[in-house]
Design an enzyme around this catalytic site. Structure first.
Site, PDB file in Angstrom:
ATOM      1  N   GLU A 171      -5.277 -13.348  26.979  1.00  0.00           N
ATOM      2  CA  GLU A 171      -3.827 -13.379  27.155  1.00  0.00           C
ATOM      3  C   GLU A 171      -3.140 -12.206  26.439  1.00  0.00           C
ATOM      4  O   GLU A 171      -2.311 -12.407  25.533  1.00  0.00           O
ATOM      5  CB  GLU A 171      -3.263 -14.717  26.662  1.00  0.00           C
ATOM      6  CG  GLU A 171      -3.872 -15.905  27.385  1.00  0.00           C
ATOM      7  CD  GLU A 171      -3.119 -17.210  27.172  1.00  0.00           C
ATOM      8  OE1 GLU A 171      -2.171 -17.238  26.372  1.00  0.00           O
ATOM      9  OE2 GLU A 171      -3.464 -18.204  27.826  1.00  0.00           O
ATOM     10  N   GLU A 371      -9.300 -21.155  30.951  1.00  0.00           N
ATOM     11  CA  GLU A 371      -8.623 -22.223  30.197  1.00  0.00           C
ATOM     12  C   GLU A 371      -7.798 -23.059  31.156  1.00  0.00           C
ATOM     13  O   GLU A 371      -7.164 -22.541  32.072  1.00  0.00           O
ATOM     14  CB  GLU A 371      -7.645 -21.671  29.150  1.00  0.00           C
ATOM     15  CG  GLU A 371      -8.272 -21.159  27.897  1.00  0.00           C
ATOM     16  CD  GLU A 371      -7.240 -20.661  26.881  1.00  0.00           C
ATOM     17  OE1 GLU A 371      -6.114 -21.208  26.819  1.00  0.00           O
ATOM     18  OE2 GLU A 371      -7.569 -19.707  26.163  1.00  0.00           O
TER      19      GLU A 371
HETATM   20  C1  BGP Z   1      -3.447 -20.483  25.538  1.00  0.00           C
HETATM   21  C2  BGP Z   1      -4.192 -19.766  24.441  1.00  0.00           C
HETATM   22  C3  BGP Z   1      -5.010 -20.676  23.573  1.00  0.00           C
HETATM   23  C4  BGP Z   1      -4.404 -22.044  23.323  1.00  0.00           C
HETATM   24  C5  BGP Z   1      -3.784 -22.647  24.583  1.00  0.00           C
HETATM   25  C6  BGP Z   1      -3.005 -23.923  24.413  1.00  0.00           C
HETATM   26  O1  BGP Z   1      -2.299 -19.787  25.868  1.00  0.00           O
HETATM   27  O2  BGP Z   1      -5.086 -18.803  24.956  1.00  0.00           O
HETATM   28  O3  BGP Z   1      -5.284 -19.965  22.414  1.00  0.00           O
HETATM   29  O4  BGP Z   1      -3.605 -22.021  22.220  1.00  0.00           O
HETATM   30  O5  BGP Z   1      -2.943 -21.717  25.224  1.00  0.00           O
HETATM   31  O6  BGP Z   1      -1.648 -23.669  24.152  1.00  0.00           O
HETATM   32  P1  BGP Z   1      -0.933 -24.109  22.796  1.00  0.00           P
HETATM   33  O7  BGP Z   1      -1.957 -23.884  21.757  1.00  0.00           O
HETATM   34  O8  BGP Z   1       0.236 -23.248  22.640  1.00  0.00           O
HETATM   35  O9  BGP Z   1      -0.577 -25.533  22.964  1.00  0.00           O
END
Ligand code: BGP
Length: 478
Positions: A171, A371
């Protein structure tokens, strides 16, 4: 309600993901080895939910054998994590490797392989060494690009023989968007030109690392790509102004990375808009050639929620610096299904729509869902009398997203796998342990002990049987 069996294609990878900084903790890090995330947390831990942060995280650094064993027991096909650049390198200018860190990552990779889990390694999941931010302005500097490439080369040399999947960034748009465009995160600046330069420099850094990887011939089965958080963008209506708003959103948040990384070219429309608003980034023709000649061999996409946008209803404040939202506003679709803990819409069809876009507009390049997942607050309330979290909502969420993906694969999408975020609960930026994502619980009240959730047992069955059952019919799925 009738249930249907959904079969996974033969070599489909079903795995899980995490990152270094969200799991490892600071144990083993030397004093000068702070990452961007570490200094952000140190700047004001109070902004992090209940004060938790990267300090101990899940204590993965000390407990990875235990976690990898669980991965093996569940039968994960693959596990993605990152190497923390700030930990791995001892001298960021020369890229001299920190032997302790190298040994730790070496052992982790070997342990994964020993347990039948394919390691996937990302080179940057926001773990930019903090000193490079202070000294050079971080990703705004082309010198930092060079230092990153040197670091990447060390990783390839040490692990390229065994690691078949590398990703240059996770990201890459996120930090600068939150920090320099939206100004809601450390270091709380508002500077659009800097944000744009960061994005461009990361595109360049990725291409240069890919060039280096290809040159090194580390593994005949090895592939290198990038992980993007592309959002399927839906306009509020079919009216021209809303469609235009969605197009510009797509340009600034999706195509800005997707086009150069997959097609080797930055979108012309984007360059024109940036010029018009006086926030073009600096580039050379030579760099553009490197980007052109070093596109990704595989693409990772993190897919959580759609973006819905409409034309602006209100006038732009001319005394504020340019922000892409000059051209759009976010739109909340009435009746949409929500994950209220995270504040994200749940719309599983994004898997299908994204897959079709990659098929039709991006040469059907090989890709993975790197993810997707569901973060839920107060999960301890769902424990049964044996203390096992009954996360049926997560099973439903995964099933619904997976079957849309499988439908796309049936229709020719080149998607090769699905990686759940996350294997264990872990630390989110600022939300810390608020929303739990894991197949495995991290019990903060009990020494961070691990306990497989209902979804973990379900995942194990899916991995064993290579199918899952889900409702045969929901209104939109045909
Ligand atoms: C994505 C990232 C992860 C993780 C996930 C969940 O954007 O790559 O690192 O954090 O989101 O989101 P959050 O942690 O903000 O709830």
């Amino acid at each position: 309600m009738a249930y249907k069996k959904y079969y996974l294609p033969k070599d489909f990878i079903l795995g899980a993901a995490a990152s270094a900084w969200q799991t490892e903790g600071w144990c083993g890090k030397k004093e000068f080895q702070d990452s961007f995330m570490d200094v952000w947390y140190k700047a004001d831990p109070n902004l992090w939910h209940n004060g938790y942060g990267p300090t101990i995280a899940t204590d993965f650094y000390n407990r990875y054998h235990e976690d990898v064993k669980l991965m093996g027991e569940i039968g994960l096909n693959a596990y993605r994590t990152s190497i923390d650049w700030s930990r791995f390198i001892k001298n960021y200018e020369t890229a001299e490797v920190d032997e302790d860190a190298a040994e730790y990552y070496n052992d982790l990779i070997d342990d994964l392989i020993k347990n039948g889990v394919e390691p996937m390694i990302c080179l940057e999941h926001y773990e930019l060494p903090a000193v490079l931010l202070e000294k050079y302005g971080g990703w705004g500097s082309k010198h930092v690009v060079e230092l990153y490439v040197k670091y990447a080369e060390q990783v390839f040399k040490l692990y390229g023989d065994r690691v078949k999947y590398f990703f240059t960034f996770n990201e890459p748009i996120v930090i600068q968007t939150r920090a320099f465009l939206d100004s809601i995160r450390y270091p709380f600046k508002q500077d659009t030109k800097t944000a744009m330069q960061w994005s461009y420099n990361k595109i360049l850094a990725s291409a240069k690392a890919i060039e280096d990887y290809k040159r090194g011939n580390y593994n005949k089965d090895g592939k290198i790509g990038i992980i993007l958080n592309i959002e399927v963008t839906y306009p509020r209506s079919s009216a021209e102004h809303d469609v235009m708003a969605a197009k510009i959103y797509d340009l600034f948040f999706n195509r800005i990375f997707l086009d150069p990384c997959v097609k080797g070219v930055l979108p012309d429309e984007l360059l024109k808009i940036l010029k018009y608003h006086h926030c073009s980034f600096e580039f050379t023709q030579e760099e553009l050639n490197i980007i052109k000649n070093n596109t990704v061999q595989i693409l990772g996409l993190n897919l959580y929620a759609p973006a819905r946008v409409k034309a602006r209803d209100s006038a732009w404040n001319p005394s504020t610096p340019f922000h892409p939202s000059y051209y759009y506003e976010k739109f909340e679709l009435p009746g949409r299904k929500m994950n209220l803990s995270r504040g994200w819409e749940i719309y599983p069809k994004i898997m299908y729509d994204m897959a079709m876009r990659i098929k039709n507009e991006y040469g059907n390049i090989e890709w993975l869902v790197t993810e997707n997942g569901m973060g839920i607050e107060n999960e301890q309330n769902f424990k049964n009398e044996d203390g096992v979290i009954q996360d049926d909502y997560r099973i439903e969420f995964i099933s619904d997203h997976l079957r849309w993906l499988l439908k796309a694969i049936e229709e020719g999408s080149n998607c090769k796998g699905y990686m759940l975020w996350a294997f264990t609960d872990n630390v989110s930026p600022q939300n810390a342990f608020k929303n739990r994502y894991g197949l495995v619980e991290i019990d903060l009240d009990d020494n961070r002990n691990r306990r497989i959730k209902k979804s973990g047992y379900w995942y194990k069955e899916v991995l064993k049987n290579r199918y899952f059952e889900y409702k045969d019919f929901t209104p939109e799925y045909k």
